[in-house]
Design a protein around this motif. Structure first.
Motif, PDB file in Angstrom:
ATOM      1  N   TYR A  74       0.822  -1.216   0.000  1.00 27.11           N
ATOM      2  CA  TYR A  74       0.000   0.000   0.000  1.00 27.11           C
ATOM      3  C   TYR A  74       0.853   1.261   0.000  1.00 27.11           C
ATOM      4  O   TYR A  74       0.599   2.211  -0.738  1.00 27.11           O
ATOM      5  CB  TYR A  74      -0.904  -0.042   1.230  1.00 27.11           C
ATOM      6  N   SER A 115     -11.471  -6.597  -4.293  1.00 26.55           N
ATOM      7  CA  SER A 115     -11.235  -5.888  -3.040  1.00 26.55           C
ATOM      8  C   SER A 115      -9.739  -5.717  -2.817  1.00 26.55           C
ATOM      9  O   SER A 115      -8.928  -6.532  -3.253  1.00 26.55           O
ATOM     10  CB  SER A 115     -11.862  -6.643  -1.876  1.00 26.55           C
ATOM     11  N   TYR A 116      -9.428  -4.656  -2.168  1.00 32.60           N
ATOM     12  CA  TYR A 116      -8.035  -4.344  -1.862  1.00 32.60           C
ATOM     13  C   TYR A 116      -7.903  -4.326  -0.347  1.00 32.60           C
ATOM     14  O   TYR A 116      -8.711  -3.697   0.333  1.00 32.60           O
ATOM     15  CB  TYR A 116      -7.685  -2.977  -2.452  1.00 32.60           C
ATOM     16  N   PRO A 117      -6.912  -5.024   0.176  1.00 27.46           N
ATOM     17  CA  PRO A 117      -6.850  -5.159   1.634  1.00 27.46           C
ATOM     18  C   PRO A 117      -6.376  -3.884   2.324  1.00 27.46           C
ATOM     19  O   PRO A 117      -5.569  -3.135   1.789  1.00 27.46           O
ATOM     20  CB  PRO A 117      -5.831  -6.288   1.835  1.00 27.46           C
ATOM     21  N   VAL A 118      -6.868  -3.675   3.524  1.00 24.93           N
ATOM     22  CA  VAL A 118      -6.417  -2.545   4.323  1.00 24.93           C
ATOM     23  C   VAL A 118      -4.992  -2.834   4.790  1.00 24.93           C
ATOM     24  O   VAL A 118      -4.712  -3.941   5.232  1.00 24.93           O
ATOM     25  CB  VAL A 118      -7.333  -2.362   5.549  1.00 24.93           C
ATOM     26  N   ARG A 121      -4.937  -1.227  10.341  1.00 24.89           N
ATOM     27  CA  ARG A 121      -6.090  -2.068  10.669  1.00 24.89           C
ATOM     28  C   ARG A 121      -6.668  -1.702  12.016  1.00 24.89           C
ATOM     29  O   ARG A 121      -6.093  -0.955  12.777  1.00 24.89           O
ATOM     30  CB  ARG A 121      -5.654  -3.533  10.719  1.00 24.89           C
ATOM     31  N   TYR A 126      -8.490   3.072   9.411  1.00 24.69           N
ATOM     32  CA  TYR A 126      -8.166   3.463   8.047  1.00 24.69           C
ATOM     33  C   TYR A 126      -8.938   4.694   7.615  1.00 24.69           C
ATOM     34  O   TYR A 126      -8.423   5.573   6.926  1.00 24.69           O
ATOM     35  CB  TYR A 126      -8.413   2.306   7.072  1.00 24.69           C
ATOM     36  N   PRO A 173      -8.840   0.574  -0.338  1.00 23.79           N
ATOM     37  CA  PRO A 173      -9.237  -0.314   0.756  1.00 23.79           C
ATOM     38  C   PRO A 173     -10.644  -0.042   1.295  1.00 23.79           C
ATOM     39  O   PRO A 173     -11.194  -0.861   2.015  1.00 23.79           O
ATOM     40  CB  PRO A 173      -8.206  -0.023   1.853  1.00 23.79           C
ATOM     41  N   GLU A 197     -15.289  -5.196   9.038  1.00 26.75           N
ATOM     42  CA  GLU A 197     -14.400  -4.052   9.243  1.00 26.75           C
ATOM     43  C   GLU A 197     -14.948  -3.095  10.291  1.00 26.75           C
ATOM     44  O   GLU A 197     -14.209  -2.530  11.089  1.00 26.75           O
ATOM     45  CB  GLU A 197     -14.259  -3.337   7.898  1.00 26.75           C
TER      46      GLU A 197
END
Lengths: 319, 286, 402
Positions: free
Chosen positions: B61, B120-123, B128, B141, B210, C243
């Motif tokens: 990232y 999807s794009y991970p955080v 996190r 985030y 993200p 999340e």
């Protein structure tokens, strides 16, 4: 002017023979509806010099109005079409009143944003069917006399309407009203200094263009039998701009050629290249803006006569 | 009450994106007179650059935050040199149409290559988790997004309004020929400005990756709202765009609570009102 | 003026040639099977391109011809737009001699296509679309709803969750026909089992950001978050719920999930979820045999839609062979008479209203520790007989009065 009369007659003759030639009538009707839409749009762009980025709002709203009146309220075909036109004209009046306060790019952006508003209203409104749209819209009959279920019968009706509107647009452009519009397009400050109430002319042109676009939308609903969100989508506005630009704005037959090309491309290219059609159309758009601004008909006319036919937005320099 | 505060918070996050995007748009318009319809497409490209960077090249990232805007910025410079510069001498509407066509090409290609359903794009690991604000649980985030965009917007505004480079850019708007007579390489300036403006859009895209689903359609739905934001703020005003962007995000969040169906259109309604009452925009100079 | 004249004549001629050519593609005695589906969007993984492959496998297994006529498979992407799907169906029917249409995925599009099926009298196997209205208000004499529907999903998943303690429900619903029908079906089951429906929030199909909707869900204080959506919408909303820490206070209910979704989410995120399915690759030797062949081609395990597409094609071709013609009315009559016994269903049959009644399974997603080999994702919680899963005939379809 006589020569153009011959050309139009030839084209009309060909159009009359279409069902006999084995061409799919529904495809031709779709083509005619979009050609009508493009001609209506050109009234605003080519002849009045105003670029609207949200014309799909008028096309789609009339489509929904007609579809809803026929399915939910059992209205007759012709009254429903007329209602669609009236709705589109009314919407044109409202949007026009807000948008005409600005010119050039600002005008374009305002129409874009207001059309997006219309899209969301259509998405949320209970009677539009949201994502499903209005399905199974029956064609009904013409004044109770001629049933329109047959594709061929419907085709001739659509062709007749198209020819009538085409002639009407020619009449408008060649009238004194049309001359004033062209003057405003070419040099607005001068038109103002000559004493014309420029805003009123522009508004009227806008409403006319909206109403005729609505007619195209209403017809399309009856031809294909449904109205969906695609009709009010941004992409639809973009496509009609492309059709007009490609064919040649400021000419009469240009939008028809442009519409025919784009609809045909979409129909047959998508079978071969699938979704890449959008990319190709985008490429055509870019090529048009860079090298082909007068469009097919415009460029050919200029070639033949070596005189400059008017480019769009010729005199429009103020924001 | 907690629901309202929570939605306002989310609205602020959205507003941060609006501000970042309208910033780039305002910079390009203010300095070059081009309405960049392709702005949404560059935003999408930025997000996809981050995605591709991660999946194919293992760029994480933080690397993407630097590399994606760089890559997209270069693409922007190339587009400007190849396509855009031909329309400067024409009416401004051609710039709009050209960038519209470019957007179609970019978004259509992305859709064909990646499919329209989105990935999807991970955080990133460092960001996190979530903070318990009492009225809602805010993912760390999203707090980062607000902070980052405020810093970037502030930095850009400072650079344009308070530095010599910014002064040169502003001079180019007023009289490019005169500036060229002074020996400034104006075409280079224009190319760099366009590249910089779209790099800002791409940066917004990386920040967004993200948070939302990375899909070829993500820019399309955003660009119209951003246009409205810029019209409300005043077309050439950078401060106006940033302030309007943040404010409108919050107003949108508020609308989601009291009248959810209208949340999509509230920005456009405000735009219509501003146009009727104050056509130049809230901060516009005209 | 001459330039314009030639331009017009040339263009008109070109158009005539272009427009005329597809008319010549009309079928010369072939059996044409069409697949119109979502090939690139929200539902592309559940059926999509794999569905076309499954159909081709069935055609090949059947022998490539039926009654001496060659079988041709056409495919198109409806992009989740009802107008695109309906237009393509109509065009294939008018121009290409379409014998049967299969696919759909999107309920709204499938409803539109069902109407075309009735108008053009072409059998339509609705696969992937969940809306039970396809066999109720929107039923036609030519629709067969093959793999599952919203009634079965509610009777399976919703009742299992309510019975295990999840009494209060709040729904995140995809804002179109499928979402509302699924929400309604689940609400009925919840109430019938002593639970309460606290409310719902509607999200547009293919939403990009679910955070504000989920916040509203959390504000309701319900015990269960009913996810009345599917495909990419389902995976994205579940991830966002994680999340925001919502899954700590609310139990997510996957009202529709395919194995492709679970694969995308990963067992870590998806473990413990209850879901209802019409088929699972690892049920028995027959299912495993089919899955192995499919996996060899597609590199992923088949979902219930893929298996359903295979089975539906086989059933159709079997019916055609049995009546000796592709006449739609005769074939439909045979389909509603015959029994379906293949790797997809044992003792399945098509009811008067069009529902293909067969066994449904309530599954629970395994934890990462429980999963012993790739794609070992489900354990069977309950096996529901078709009549229990799909419920009795409601009488809403004119073809099947109570």
């Amino acid at each position: 002017m006589r020569k153009s009369g011959i050309i139009y007659s030839l084209a009309f003759l060909f159009a009359l023979c279409v069902p006999m030639l084995g061409i799919y009538p529904i495809f031709m009707m779709k083509l005619l509806c979009f050609a009508l839409f493009a001609c209506a749009f050109n009234l605003l762009l080519g002849f009045s010099g105003m670029l609207s980025f949200g014309h799909a709002a008028f096309f789609g709203t009339a489509a929904y109005a007609t579809g809803w009146l026929v399915t939910a309220h059992g209205w007759g075909t012709v009254p429903a079409i007329l209602a669609g036109v009236v709705v589109a004209a009314a919407l044109g009046l409202i949007i026009g009143l807000i948008a005409i306060r600005r010119r050039g790019i600002y005008f374009a952006m305002v129409t874009l944003a207001l059309a997006q508003l219309v899209y969301f209203v259509c998405l949320e409104a209970p009677f539009t069917g949201g994502e499903n749209g209005l399905q199974d819209v029956p064609r009904g009959s013409l004044f109770g006399l001629l049933t329109l279920k047959s594709d061929v019968a419907m085709y001739y009706v659509v062709l007749a309407v198209f020819a009538a509107v085409f002639a009407l647009i020619r009449r408008i452009v060649h009238s004194p009203f049309g001359q004033v519009l062209k003057a405003i397009r070419d040099n607005e400050p001068r038109a103002i200094s000559l004493g014309y109430d420029v805003n009123r002319y522009k508004l009227l042109a806008f409403v006319l263009s909206a109403a005729l676009s609505g007619l195209a939308g209403s017809l399309k609903t009856l031809v294909l039998g449904f109205t969906t969100l695609s009709d009010v989508l941004q992409a639809n506005s973009g496509e009609v701009i492309l059709m007009t630009l490609l064919g040649g704005s400021g000419t009469f037959f240009g939008p028809v050629i442009g519409a025919a090309l784009v609809v045909t491309l979409q129909e047959y290219l998508s079978d071969i290249v699938g979704g890449w059609v959008t990319v190709i159309i985008g490429g055509v758009f870019v090529a048009c803006v860079l090298a082909f601004r007068r469009g097919i008909v415009g460029e050919l006319a200029a070639l033949r006569f070596r005189r400059r036919s008017p480019q769009p937005f010729a005199g429009d320099r103020q924001p | 009450m907690t629901v309202i505060l929570g939605q306002l918070m989310l609205g602020l996050v959205n507003g941060a994106f609006y501000a970042l995007l309208s910033l780039g748009l305002a910079v390009i318009f203010g300095l070059m007179g081009v309405v960049n319809f392709a702005h949404g497409a560059f935003y999408t490209l930025g997000a996809f650059a981050a995605l591709v960077g991660l999946q194919w090249f293992g760029v994480n990232y933080w690397g993407a935050l630097v590399l994606a805007p760089l890559a997209v910025g270069i693409l922007g410079v190339v587009s400007e040199r190849l396509f855009l510069r031909h329309v400067y001498k024409l009416e401004p509407l051609y710039g709009l149409l050209l960038t519209f066509g470019l957007a179609m090409i970019a978004e259509g290609s992305l859709r064909e290559i990646f499919g329209s359903s989105g990935r999807s794009y991970p955080v990133p690991d460092a960001l996190r988790g979530a903070i318990n604000l009492g009225f809602m649980i805010l993912p760390v985030y999203r707090a980062w997004v607000i902070l980052a965009s405020l810093v970037i917007c502030g930095g850009t505004w400072f650079m344009i309004e308070r530095t010599r480079l910014g002064a040169t850019l502003r001079a180019a708007t007023e009289n490019a020929q005169l500036l060229q007579a002074f020996g400034v390489n104006v075409p280079l300036l224009f190319a760099a400005t366009y590249g910089g403006g779209v790099a800002l859009a791409a940066l917004a895209g990386v920040l967004a990756a993200p948070v939302i689903v990375v899909s070829p359609l993500m820019g399309n739905s955003l660009v119209t709202v951003v246009f409205a934001v810029v019209v409300i703020g005043g077309m050439g005003s950078i401060l106006g765009s940033v302030v309007s962007g943040l404010t409108l995000g919050i107003i949108e969040g508020f609308t989601k609570v009291i009248y959810p169906e209208a949340s999509n259109i509230v920005v456009f309604v405000i735009m219509a009102l501003v146009l009727i009452l104050r056509p130049a925009g809230l901060f516009g100079k005209e | 003026m001459k330039g314009r004249k030639w331009a017009r004549v040339l263009v008109a001629a070109a158009l005539a040639v272009l427009a005329g050519s597809p008319a010549a593609v009309a079928a010369g005695g072939e059996i044409v099977i069409g697949d119109i589906d979502d090939l690139s969007g929200t539902y592309a993984d559940a059926q999509g391109v794999g569905g076309i492959e499954a159909i081709k496998m069935a055609v090949a297994d059947f022998g490539g011809t039926v009654l001496g006529r060659k079988i041709v498979v056409l495919s198109a992407d409806h992009q989740n737009k009802p107008d695109v799907g309906a237009s393509k169906f109509r065009e294939w029917s008018d121009q290409n001699g379409l014998s049967m249409l299969i696919g759909g995925s999107n309920t709204g599009v499938s409803i539109a296509m069902a109407k075309v099926a009735a108008a053009k009298k072409v059998p339509f196997f609705a696969i992937g679309a969940g809306g039970a209205s396809l066999t109720n208000e929107d039923c036609t004499a030519y629709t067969v709803h093959y793999v599952y529907d919203t009634t079965a999903l509610a009777n399976g998943t919703a009742s299992t969750i309510v019975k295990s303690g999840g009494k209060t429900w709040f729904y995140l619903t995809a804002d179109y026909a499928f979402g509302s029908q699924l929400q309604n079906a689940a609400s009925k089951v919840v109430e019938a089992n002593g639970g309460k429906n606290l409310g719902a929030v509607r999200a547009p199909l293919a939403s990009m950001d679910f955070s504000s909707f989920l916040l509203q869900a959390q504000g309701s204080g319900a015990a269960v978050l009913g996810l009345a959506n599917a495909g990419a919408d389902f995976s994205n909303s579940l991830k966002a719920a994680n999340e925001f820490g919502i899954t700590k206070t609310m139990k997510p209910a996957a009202l529709l999930a395919f194995i492709s979704d679970i694969h995308r989410l990963g067992l870590q995120t998806a473990q413990g979820l209850y879901l209802t399915t019409g088929w699972y690759w690892d049920l028995n030797d027959d299912t495993r045999a089919f899955a192995k062949r499919y996996f060899a081609k597609m590199q992923v395990q088949p979902t219930m839609d893929h298996a359903g597409a295979y089975s539906a094609t086989m059933s159709y071709l079997t019916a055609v062979k049995a009546v000796g013609s592709a006449d739609s009315d005769k074939v439909m009559a045979e389909l509603k008479r015959m029994k379906i016994n293949d790797m997809f269903a044992k003792g399945g049959y098509v009811r008067a209203d069009g529902v293909m009644v067969h066994t449904m399974y309530v599954m629970q997603v395994k934890s990462p520790q429980e999963s012993k080999y790739p794609w070992d994702y489900y354990k069977v919680v309950k096996q529901m007989a078709g009549e229990e899963a799909f419920g009795p005939v409601t009488g809403a379809c004119v073809l099947a009065p109570k």
